[in-house]
Design a protein around this motif. Structure first.
Motif, PDB file in Angstrom:
ATOM      1  N   ALA A 390     -65.683  -9.522 -37.893  1.00 38.14           N
ATOM      2  CA  ALA A 390     -64.678 -10.587 -37.774  1.00 38.14           C
ATOM      3  C   ALA A 390     -65.134 -11.858 -38.498  1.00 38.14           C
ATOM      4  O   ALA A 390     -64.352 -12.519 -39.185  1.00 38.14           O
ATOM      5  N   THR A 391     -66.428 -12.185 -38.374  1.00 33.85           N
ATOM      6  CA  THR A 391     -66.967 -13.391 -39.002  1.00 33.85           C
ATOM      7  C   THR A 391     -66.896 -13.313 -40.523  1.00 33.85           C
ATOM      8  O   THR A 391     -66.471 -14.261 -41.197  1.00 33.85           O
ATOM      9  N   PHE A 392     -67.312 -12.167 -41.086  1.00 33.18           N
ATOM     10  CA  PHE A 392     -67.311 -12.037 -42.541  1.00 33.18           C
ATOM     11  C   PHE A 392     -65.893 -11.891 -43.102  1.00 33.18           C
ATOM     12  O   PHE A 392     -65.636 -12.276 -44.242  1.00 33.18           O
ATOM     13  N   THR A 393     -64.978 -11.340 -42.316  1.00 36.86           N
ATOM     14  CA  THR A 393     -63.584 -11.287 -42.746  1.00 36.86           C
ATOM     15  C   THR A 393     -63.043 -12.696 -42.946  1.00 36.86           C
ATOM     16  O   THR A 393     -62.397 -13.001 -43.969  1.00 36.86           O
ATOM     17  N   ASP A 394     -63.317 -13.567 -41.976  1.00 37.82           N
ATOM     18  CA  ASP A 394     -62.893 -14.967 -42.070  1.00 37.82           C
ATOM     19  C   ASP A 394     -63.509 -15.629 -43.295  1.00 37.82           C
ATOM     20  O   ASP A 394     -62.811 -16.280 -44.095  1.00 37.82           O
ATOM     21  N   LEU A 395     -64.824 -15.447 -43.493  1.00 42.45           N
ATOM     22  CA  LEU A 395     -65.518 -16.088 -44.600  1.00 42.45           C
ATOM     23  C   LEU A 395     -65.005 -15.607 -45.953  1.00 42.45           C
ATOM     24  O   LEU A 395     -64.694 -16.413 -46.841  1.00 42.45           O
TER      25      LEU A 395
END
Length: 456
Positions: A390-395
């Motif tokens: 989820a974090t890397f998708t946002d980034l």
């Protein structure tokens, strides 16, 4: 003092647990805001842009220091809880030595590549010298940053959250006063801003390390302490490295976005520099509450009180949404007055950029707050793959869309729009992962109950 988060009303428990953490993060943000405030208010628009430009690179160094903090804190807390004081002291010394080596490598690399990193971010010629000056002074202060983070991590591991808060409150207040003194009274420019941070970090680091060593000396051990242990080093690194990687990738992504912002000129860069500090205050507050939710989740997971995890999610969601309301009102209705803390009224183009940034992002604080609450549950459950996804998708979305939308709209507004899009999609992923992992836990609990019943 340790807190039992498996008893009591989840809403009240979370508020009581997160309050000292929230207070610490407010002072931490004041530390960061003070430099931009002094640069923009007492020097000028270009100085504000230079400090803001350099800030994205300093976040990489902070990521390494914070990773060392987390790795050391977890291992020390485990050994302290097991009353294995010999290994506990050994882990402290191991962490200090390893951090010193890592800090030395980063200082060497940073001083060599400082100007290269600034050029890769497409730093404008008129702020290049000030950006480089600020960064070089900051890099010489890295030992203070690293050892301070190690010390505060150990204090927390020993159940003391008040001492780090006191040190941070004093050093943050002193940093604001020194910023004003060096810049306004001594006319030291951007160098004064950097030296104020250097000195305050140095004093707080030395005091915290000396106090830590004094406390450790009072803990009696029955064997000779191993100064460096490869076994403990590997355990610390296993926890520290994933955290460093995550924070570093986020910092690199922010540097890429900063490069896109810099292409629109100094006024846009200055307006963004001021507005992003206000935005970071909100996001860091939500992240801190998410960390509290992680601890709440982990304790109740160990106690097999899965229903409290669900209650904690909704209690945490209400808590962060309550915070969203005043932030939205302040930033949408009074954004101009807040931005004027960082710049003067003659910087109208920069002010307009900052206001536009806040207008676009503020309504979506409810979205990112929900994401960070769900992320807190995922970390507490140990679902790190889902959390990282989820974090890397946002980034990734924010970086890609920043370039695509800014080119499509031919304005910086396209960059600002990438934030809400990234937050919304990542929020949907985080909440999906939360429900999936929670129901999986409940399924395991039912299975465990059936087996227990059959054995009886």
């Amino acid at each position: 003092m340790n807190k039992d988060l498996t008893q009591g009303i989840p809403r009240k428990i979370l508020w009581a647990f997160c309050l000292p953490m929230f207070g610490s993060i407010v002072f931490q943000q004041l530390y960061n805001i003070a430099d931009s405030l002094a640069a923009g208010k007492f020097i000028g628009e270009e100085a504000l842009a230079a400090v803001g430009n350099s800030y994205n690179i300093t976040l990489i160094f902070i990521a390494f220091a914070f990773g060392c903090n987390i790795g050391c804190s977890v291992i020390v807390s485990q050994l302290f809880g097991a009353k294995d004081y010999n290994k506990m002291k050994s882990s402290v010394y191991t962490a200090l030595i390893a951090s010193a080596v890592l800090c030395g490598i980063l200082m060497f690399a940073g001083l060599l590549s400082c100007d290269t990193m600034l050029r890769l971010m497409r730093t404008q010629t008129e702020i290049m010298a000030d950006s480089s000056l600020y960064l070089n002074i900051y890099i010489w202060g890295l030992p203070f940053l690293f050892f301070y983070n190690i010390a505060t991590g150990i204090f927390s591991a020993l159940g003391d959250s008040k001492t780090p808060f006191i040190f941070l409150a004093i050093s943050s207040s002193a940093n604001i006063l020194l910023d004003i003194l060096f810049v306004r009274s001594f006319s030291m420019g951007v160098a004064g801003v950097a030296w104020a941070t250097f000195l305050c970090q140095g004093v707080s680091c030395i005091c915290s390390v000396l106090l830590l060593l004094k406390r450790l000396s009072k803990i009696k051990t029955d064997e000779k302490i191993q100064v460096f242990s490869w076994q403990l080093f590997r355990k610390i690194a296993a926890i520290a490295i994933p955290s460093i990687l995550q924070q570093s990738f986020i910092s690199i992504g922010n540097m890429m976005i900063q490069g896109c912002i810099n292409s629109f000129g100094v006024s846009v860069a200055a307006g963004y520099s001021a507005a992003v500090k206000l935005n970071n205050l909100v996001i860091t507050s939500f992240t801190t509450i998410g960390n509290g939710i992680s601890n709440f989740t982990a304790q109740n997971l160990g106690a097999r009180k899965y229903e409290r995890i669900r209650e904690g999610f909704y209690a945490g969601l209400k808590l962060v949404w309550c915070l969203c309301i005043p932030f939205c009102i302040l930033y949408i209705g009074f954004g101009r007055f807040l931005l004027l803390l960082f710049m003067d009224r003659s910087s109208e183009a920069a002010l307009m950029t900052g206001r536009q940034f806040l207008w676009i992002l503020s309504p979506f604080y409810f979205v990112v707050a929900a994401k960070l609450t769900a992320d807190g549950i995922l970390r507490g459950e140990g679902a790190m793959r889902q959390f990282m996804a989820a974090t890397f998708t946002d980034l990734i979305l924010r970086v890609v869309l920043s370039f695509a939308l800014s080119e499509w709209t031919n304005s910086a507004a396209g960059i600002w729009c990438s934030w809400p899009i990234g937050w919304t999609i990542a929020m949907a992923l985080s909440i999906f992962f939360y429900y999936k992992t929670y129901h999986k836990l409940c399924g395991r609990n039912e299975e465990h109950g059936k087996h227990g019943h059959s054995r009886r």
